[in-house]
Design a protein around this motif. Structure first.
Motif, mmCIF file in Angstrom:
data_model
loop_
_atom_site.group_PDB
_atom_site.id
_atom_site.type_symbol
_atom_site.label_atom_id
_atom_site.label_comp_id
_atom_site.label_asym_id
_atom_site.label_seq_id
_atom_site.Cartn_x
_atom_site.Cartn_y
_atom_site.Cartn_z
ATOM 1 N N SER A 20 0.818 -1.215 0.000
ATOM 2 C CA SER A 20 0.000 0.000 0.000
ATOM 3 C C SER A 20 0.853 1.266 0.000
ATOM 4 C CB SER A 20 -0.914 0.012 1.231
ATOM 5 O OG SER A 20 -0.162 0.216 2.412
ATOM 6 N N GLY A 21 2.159 1.078 0.142
ATOM 7 C CA GLY A 21 3.046 2.242 0.125
ATOM 8 C C GLY A 21 3.333 2.817 1.496
ATOM 9 N N LYS A 22 2.828 2.169 2.546
ATOM 10 C CA LYS A 22 3.098 2.659 3.903
ATOM 11 C C LYS A 22 4.591 2.571 4.190
ATOM 12 C CE LYS A 22 0.037 1.642 7.019
ATOM 13 N NZ LYS A 22 -0.484 2.995 7.292
ATOM 14 N N THR A 23 5.121 3.592 4.853
ATOM 15 C CA THR A 23 6.548 3.594 5.183
ATOM 16 C C THR A 23 6.802 2.689 6.379
ATOM 17 O OG1 THR A 23 6.818 5.854 4.371
ATOM 18 C CG2 THR A 23 8.522 5.010 5.842
ATOM 19 N N ILE A 24 7.578 1.633 6.164
ATOM 20 C CA ILE A 24 7.921 0.697 7.234
ATOM 21 C C ILE A 24 9.340 1.006 7.691
ATOM 22 C CG2 ILE A 24 8.134 -1.721 7.907
ATOM 23 C CD1 ILE A 24 5.295 -0.985 7.060
ATOM 24 N N ASP A 25 9.477 1.391 8.950
ATOM 25 C CA ASP A 25 10.804 1.737 9.472
ATOM 26 C C ASP A 25 11.655 0.502 9.719
ATOM 27 O OD1 ASP A 25 10.677 4.510 9.489
ATOM 28 O OD2 ASP A 25 9.620 4.569 11.391
ATOM 29 N N LYS A 26 11.061 -0.518 10.355
ATOM 30 C CA LYS A 26 11.824 -1.714 10.694
ATOM 31 C C LYS A 26 10.956 -2.954 10.527
ATOM 32 C CE LYS A 26 15.018 0.499 13.911
ATOM 33 N NZ LYS A 26 15.507 0.592 15.301
ATOM 34 N N LEU A 27 11.586 -4.031 10.107
ATOM 35 C CA LEU A 27 10.898 -5.310 9.948
ATOM 36 C C LEU A 27 11.653 -6.365 10.747
ATOM 37 C CD1 LEU A 27 8.796 -7.132 8.453
ATOM 38 C CD2 LEU A 27 10.540 -7.449 6.677
ATOM 39 N N TYR A 28 10.926 -7.090 11.579
ATOM 40 C CA TYR A 28 11.511 -8.177 12.368
ATOM 41 C C TYR A 28 10.968 -9.494 11.844
ATOM 42 C CZ TYR A 28 13.064 -4.563 15.581
ATOM 43 O OH TYR A 28 13.662 -3.454 16.127
ATOM 44 N N VAL A 29 11.875 -10.422 11.523
ATOM 45 C CA VAL A 29 11.504 -11.701 10.908
ATOM 46 C C VAL A 29 12.100 -12.838 11.731
ATOM 47 C CG1 VAL A 29 11.687 -13.129 8.817
ATOM 48 C CG2 VAL A 29 11.442 -10.637 8.615
ATOM 49 N N LEU A 30 11.334 -13.911 11.865
ATOM 50 C CA LEU A 30 11.807 -15.081 12.586
ATOM 51 C C LEU A 30 13.065 -15.631 11.932
ATOM 52 C CD1 LEU A 30 11.307 -17.260 14.775
ATOM 53 C CD2 LEU A 30 9.923 -18.484 13.068
ATOM 54 N N LYS A 31 14.104 -15.770 12.733
ATOM 55 C CA LYS A 31 15.393 -16.256 12.240
ATOM 56 C C LYS A 31 15.235 -17.643 11.624
ATOM 57 C CE LYS A 31 18.832 -15.244 14.870
ATOM 58 N NZ LYS A 31 19.773 -15.260 16.015
ATOM 59 N N GLY A 32 15.776 -17.822 10.418
ATOM 60 C CA GLY A 32 15.740 -19.122 9.747
ATOM 61 C C GLY A 32 14.500 -19.361 8.914
ATOM 62 N N CYS A 33 13.541 -18.458 8.968
ATOM 63 C CA CYS A 33 12.293 -18.638 8.215
ATOM 64 C C CYS A 33 12.503 -18.227 6.752
ATOM 65 C CB CYS A 33 11.181 -17.815 8.850
ATOM 66 S SG CYS A 33 9.572 -18.175 8.147
ATOM 67 N N GLN A 34 12.331 -19.150 5.826
ATOM 68 C CA GLN A 34 12.616 -18.885 4.416
ATOM 69 C C GLN A 34 11.483 -19.327 3.498
ATOM 70 O OE1 GLN A 34 15.500 -17.490 2.948
ATOM 71 N NE2 GLN A 34 16.030 -16.871 5.028
ATOM 72 N N ASP A 35 10.248 -19.394 4.004
ATOM 73 C CA ASP A 35 9.168 -19.878 3.140
ATOM 74 C C ASP A 35 8.706 -18.783 2.172
ATOM 75 O OD1 ASP A 35 7.491 -18.193 4.581
ATOM 76 O OD2 ASP A 35 6.716 -19.776 5.857
ATOM 77 N N GLY A 36 7.816 -19.160 1.261
ATOM 78 C CA GLY A 36 7.401 -18.262 0.185
ATOM 79 C C GLY A 36 6.849 -16.923 0.642
ATOM 80 N N PRO A 37 5.840 -16.898 1.516
ATOM 81 C CA PRO A 37 5.272 -15.616 1.955
ATOM 82 C C PRO A 37 6.302 -14.698 2.618
ATOM 83 C CG PRO A 37 3.806 -17.426 2.532
ATOM 84 C CD PRO A 37 5.070 -18.053 2.030
ATOM 85 N N VAL A 38 7.180 -15.280 3.435
ATOM 86 C CA VAL A 38 8.200 -14.467 4.109
ATOM 87 C C VAL A 38 9.193 -13.910 3.089
ATOM 88 C CG1 VAL A 38 10.158 -14.537 5.716
ATOM 89 C CG2 VAL A 38 7.966 -15.556 6.358
ATOM 90 N N ASN A 39 9.576 -14.731 2.114
ATOM 91 C CA ASN A 39 10.486 -14.238 1.068
ATOM 92 C C ASN A 39 9.855 -13.109 0.259
ATOM 93 O OD1 ASN A 39 12.724 -15.820 1.624
ATOM 94 N ND2 ASN A 39 12.005 -17.535 0.376
ATOM 95 N N THR A 40 8.550 -13.187 0.038
ATOM 96 C CA THR A 40 7.838 -12.108 -0.668
ATOM 97 C C THR A 40 7.905 -10.825 0.148
ATOM 98 O OG1 THR A 40 6.327 -13.706 -1.674
ATOM 99 C CG2 THR A 40 5.632 -11.391 -1.665
ATOM 100 N N ILE A 41 7.691 -10.938 1.446
ATOM 101 C CA ILE A 41 7.781 -9.764 2.330
ATOM 102 C C ILE A 41 9.194 -9.189 2.304
ATOM 103 C CG2 ILE A 41 7.752 -9.051 4.764
ATOM 104 C CD1 ILE A 41 5.396 -11.082 5.113
#
Length: 246
Positions: A20-41
């Motif tokens: 949507s174009g919202k400004t995201i300052d920081k993204l926290y992701v579960l370590k080791g998670c490499q599935d499709g949806p997370v890779n898209t993010i």
């Protein structure tokens, strides 16, 4: 005025926020998670040059407000960021020489909020912060600004040094705060100016300091060796105001 914390949890919600174009300052992701949806993010995060941290599940659980983070939590800006060009346009429309405050290494949200408040009251046209190693426009910053964030634009840039170089081409010159500098009362601080403030611990980084035209110090008579960053910004900003009124 009540400010909401802009915390976004869950894969679909975070992905939609990016798209949507919202400004995201920081993204926290579960370590080791490499599935499709997370890779898209992660692809969307790279497009925005968002800071990404890979953390343990325990950390995400601590951060989560919903308990349904699905391995991703994003922090969005509580307010939209401006462009540097927009800040210069404000000065032009007012018929004033640009007065900008640039912040290097400011990680405390209360300091950032207080500096935005000072910038507004001192007539600065805007504030510039770096994307990395700095706090963004969180709800705490908004509260500390006491409403000034509604009126004073804040731009976020990838490289503070490169931004200074570009602004120099536009006629601005730069003064940074450092206790080893020349006493501010002995400096000519008139004209189109950028005031650079660093954190209390580290000060202005060497690369940024080297790009500044002048180094200004605040006279101090006490027994401790430094001012709070927001207080230093206020003292120097008002010396600039004083000289503009002379």
């Amino acid at each position: 005025m009540r400010y909401e914390e802009m915390t976004i949890e869950g894969r679909n919600a975070v992905l939609e926020a990016f798209r949507s174009g919202k400004t995201i300052d920081k993204l926290y992701v579960l370590k080791g998670c490499q599935d499709g949806p997370v890779n898209t993010i992660l692809r969307e995060a790279r497009k925005q040059d968002t800071i990404v941290s890979f953390v343990a599940k325990e950390r995400l659980n601590q951060m989560s407000e919903t308990g349904k983070h699905q391995g991703v939590i994003a922090y969005a800006a509580a307010y939209a960021y401006a462009e540097v060009e927009e800040i210069l346009k404000i000065a032009e429309e007012k018929g004033e020489a640009p007065f900008l405050i640039l912040l290097d290494n400011i990680e405390d949200p209360h300091n950032l909020g207080a500096i935005i408040r000072t910038a507004n009251l001192a007539g600065a046209h805007g504030v510039i912060i770096p994307k990395r190693r700095a706090v963004g426009l969180t709800a705490t910053v908004a509260r500390a600004s006491a409403g000034a964030l509604n009126y004073t634009p804040v731009a976020k840039v990838t490289n503070l040094g490169a931004t200074i170089d570009e602004l120099k081409k536009r006629g601005l010159w730069f003064v940074c705060a450092d206790m080893d500098g020349t006493t501010m009362y002995d400096l000519d601080l008139k004209g189109p100016i950028g005031l650079v403030i660093g954190s209390e611990g580290e000060g202005v980084s060497r690369l940024v300091r080297e790009k500044c035209d002048l180094i200004a110090s605040v006279p101090m008579k006490g027994d401790i060796d430094s001012l709070n960053a927001s207080v230093a910004a206020g003292v120097l900003a008002y010396e600039i105001v004083r000289q503009r009124y002379r």
